[in-house]
Design an enzyme around this catalytic site. Structure first.
Site, PDB file in Angstrom:
ATOM      1  N   GLY A 229      -8.488   5.731  -1.866  1.00  0.00           N
ATOM      2  CA  GLY A 229      -9.359   5.457  -2.993  1.00  0.00           C
ATOM      3  C   GLY A 229      -8.975   4.230  -3.792  1.00  0.00           C
ATOM      4  N   GLY A 230      -8.233   3.305  -3.172  1.00  0.00           N
ATOM      5  CA  GLY A 230      -7.859   2.087  -3.872  1.00  0.00           C
ATOM      6  C   GLY A 230      -6.644   2.220  -4.767  1.00  0.00           C
TER       7      GLY A 230
ATOM      8  NE  ARG B 232     -12.457  12.179   3.056  1.00  0.00           N
ATOM      9  CZ  ARG B 232     -13.183  11.130   2.687  1.00  0.00           C
ATOM     10  NH1 ARG B 232     -14.485  11.123   2.946  1.00  0.00           N
ATOM     11  NH2 ARG B 232     -12.640  10.088   2.107  1.00  0.00           N
TER      12      ARG B 232
ATOM     13  CE  LYS C  75      -3.632   0.001   2.732  1.00  0.00           C
ATOM     14  NZ  LYS C  75      -4.476  -0.133   3.937  1.00  0.00           N
TER      15      LYS C  75
ATOM     16  CG  HIS D  27     -14.026  -1.139   4.824  1.00  0.00           C
ATOM     17  ND1 HIS D  27     -13.277  -0.580   3.816  1.00  0.00           N
ATOM     18  CD2 HIS D  27     -14.209  -0.163   5.731  1.00  0.00           C
ATOM     19  CE1 HIS D  27     -13.025   0.685   4.115  1.00  0.00           C
ATOM     20  NE2 HIS D  27     -13.598   0.953   5.273  1.00  0.00           N
TER      21      HIS D  27
ATOM     22  CD  GLU E 289     -12.054   4.015   5.975  1.00  0.00           C
ATOM     23  OE1 GLU E 289     -11.615   3.034   5.359  1.00  0.00           O
ATOM     24  OE2 GLU E 289     -12.550   5.006   5.423  1.00  0.00           O
TER      25      GLU E 289
END
Length: 622
Positions: A164-165, A297, A158, A208, A275
């Site tokens: 956003g993938g 946000r 990552k 998720h 997350e």
């Protein structure tokens, strides 16, 4: 309390914020680009300022233009919405430097959570569980390979600055690591200007799950329970729900406590989302849920949290930004019922989810659910911004009830001529495994065969179209005898052209559907979230039982004609490229349906065309 608010965003996001601000008596100011001159958010705001050309990088993402608009209109606060500049530290600091109220996370918090590697290090220190992996300054490929080998495959590479993938690669074997690393770094550098990566253990059967947190300037931090965002396609969320299915009280308490710890570790103020990724192979367990990242946000999916708690998160944002304490304590927050949200996109699932742009001649939603949208009938989906048309948000006492309600809502949605994923959403929400709560991030890939509608019209669609173009069967011989021949039984087959192709259909009982005449008198039927144009075919098209194609080559989506490779009279072979259509910066070649001669070229190079427009016609011939 803030008196005048500029919203540094567009579309659905701006409309959502305007709705709450207006209810609170706050004056709203919109900004808009050339493409959005007639947009819904512009009409709804008390005042609007033009900030430049259509591309976001020349308008919505230009700090100086936003700040100038705030100054010229006397705004005393800026709300960045979600997306665009909402997590941009430099912009947040510039807003505050101008003496304006920033309705968002403190710049220091944004900075602390902006890089995945630094955020994980901070979370470890705060006692928040993180996914097993490698985070470090040593970015040598050999060292990264060794760390991946140590962690054990599969692993996930990552980008530390990712989102956003993008900048993300799954690696299943050591032999594939080096190539995946090069590809990931290249994408990360192009997307974020930073090619550094981290390595994580790839969780099989992952869920998720994210927790909504909220802090104020008085030291209070609460959680507003969890959401499940596991239904994703290519790392993009499709359906979100709250609460998470299969979440027991003990696991909820553990994950929500971890989220509050994470927020307190960065002195968080305002709305944020922590997350987590969960290994749900053996059900949800507190010791198998790990921190992934924090979004500093408000989230796109925040309405499901609002639905189960009865609070307005945007109102909370505005009150906290004005210096007020949180409206409720933790013990005053509770879950009521179940909520789900589906993202209705302008895309065509039958051709690989290619984006669809163009006018919205028809845009109708069910009236018994919440709809958050930035467009309206008569408007347009442009190629410049995110292709989301609306969010369909439902609430019910139980999860099965919410799923059924969402499936019905998506099936009843009507959009034309822009294509959407409405039928796909309806099938996903109505799938037995989804209803049973058997969800993870691989759900859509596993069930794609049953979720993606066929490119050809179903028998039900053909029945509806056939019934719509002919009078009903009665005792009147002039209407009941179709294809009449003396001393012969009546031929009950009906010829109908659907999406430009001719079919012979046995006249029968058609299912309930909506048939409407839209722009220019064209007729469209809506059934189970799908939309099909239809008409009575020409006599020449139904000469035989097989109803051969008339050779019409039509635009599969709205777009621009890039090039035309043939002229009238040219002989062509089946599969030969005839022209190239561009839509949303993607090119698609359209080919000859069979061997023949080009009978007509209607397309004009450089012209914009709507979906279903006949561009070239090929005739069979020697």
């Amino acid at each position: 309390m803030i008196a005048s608010l500029l919203i540094a965003n567009r579309g659905e996001i701006a409309c959502r914020i305007i709705r709450t601000a207006r209810a609170m008596g706050i004056r709203t100011i919109a900004v808009y680009s050339d493409a959005d001159a007639n947009a819904r958010h512009v009409a709804q705001a008390d005042e609007a300022v033009h900030i430049g050309p259509s591309p976001a990088r020349e308008s919505y993402l230009v700090h100086a233009k936003i700040l100038d608009a705030a100054k010229s209109t006397g705004a005393d606060a800026i709300h960045p919405g979600y997306g665009f500049l909402s997590e941009n530290v430099d912009f947040a600091e510039a807003v505050r430097a101008q003496g304006l109220v920033w309705v968002g996370a403190p710049p220091a918090s944004i900075r602390a959570m902006g890089l995945k590697d630094a955020a994980k290090t901070l979370m470890i220190a705060a006692g928040v569980p993180v996914t097993p992996g490698y985070i470090g300054d040593d970015q040598d490929p050999a060292h990264l390979q060794a760390e991946a080998d140590r962690i054990g495959y599969p692993v996930l590479i990552k980008a530390v600055a990712g989102g956003g993938g993008k900048g993300m690669r799954r690696v299943d074997a050591a032999a594939d690591f080096a190539e995946a690393l090069v590809s990931c770094r290249r994408e990360a550098a192009a997307s974020f200007g930073d090619d550094r990566v981290l390595i994580e253990k790839y969780i099989l059967g992952p869920r998720h799950i994210e927790v909504q947190v909220f802090g104020d300037t008085h030291g209070n931090v609460v959680h507003v329970f969890e959401r499940d965002c596991s239904l994703q396609r290519r790392h993009q969320k499709v359906i979100e729900e709250a609460p998470a299915p299969g979440m027991d009280a003990a696991t909820r308490a553990a994950i929500c406590e971890a989220a509050v710890k994470a927020a307190k570790a960065v002195d968080y103020v305002g709305a944020g989302t922590i997350e987590f990724i969960a290994d749900a192979s053996d059900g949800l367990r507190a010791d198998r849920i790990w921190f992934m990242e924090m979004n500093t946000r408000l989230q796109v999916e925040h309405p499901v949290t609002e639905a189960i708690t009865g609070i307005d998160l945007v109102e909370w944002q505005l009150r906290v930004a004005s210096g007020e304490a949180l409206p409720k304590r933790q013990d005053e927050l509770a879950i009521q019922g179940w909520a789900m949200e589906a993202r209705l996109y302008a895309e065509n699932p039958t051709i690989g989810f290619l984006p669809s742009t163009g006018p919205l001649d028809r845009l109708r939603f069910p009236t018994d659910i919440r709809i958050d949208s930035g467009v309206e009938e008569g408007g347009e989906v442009t190629p410049f911004y995110d292709p989301m048309i609306a969010k369909l948000i439902v609430h019910a006492p139980t999860r099965p009830g919410a799923a059924a309600k969402l499936a019905r809502a998506a099936a009843a949605t009507q959009v034309w001529p822009v294509r959407t994923n409405a039928a796909f959403l309806s099938r996903a929400a109505g799938h037995p495994d989804f209803i049973a709560g058997h969800v993870d991030t691989g759900f859509i890939a596993r069930h794609a065969g049953t979720l993606v509608p066929a490119s050809e019209p179903s028998p039900a669609v053909l029945q509806v179209a056939a019934q719509a173009i002919l009078p009903p069967v009665t005792g009147d011989p002039w209407t009941s005898l179709v294809g009449f021949r003396s001393n012969a039984a009546p031929d009950l087959r009906v010829a109908v052209a659907v999406a430009g192709q001719t079919y012979l259909v046995d006249r029968g009982v058609a299912p309930l559907a909506t048939v409407v005449a839209v722009k220019d008198g064209s007729e469209v039927l809506f059934l189970d979230g799908e939309a099909w144009s239809f008409a009575r075919p020409r006599a020449a098209d139904v000469a035989g039982d097989d109803a051969p194609s008339d050779g019409a080559v039509m635009a599969p989506m709205p777009g621009r004609i890039v090039s035309i490779a043939v002229a009238t009279g040219d002989r062509v072979a089946k599969g030969q490229r005839l022209l190239v259509l561009e839509a949303m910066k993607m090119e698609q070649g359209l080919v000859a349906p069979f061997d023949g001669i080009v009978a007509e070229v209607k397309a004009i190079e450089g012209a914009q065309v709507s979906e279903g427009t006949t561009l070239i016609r090929v005739a069979k011939g020697d």
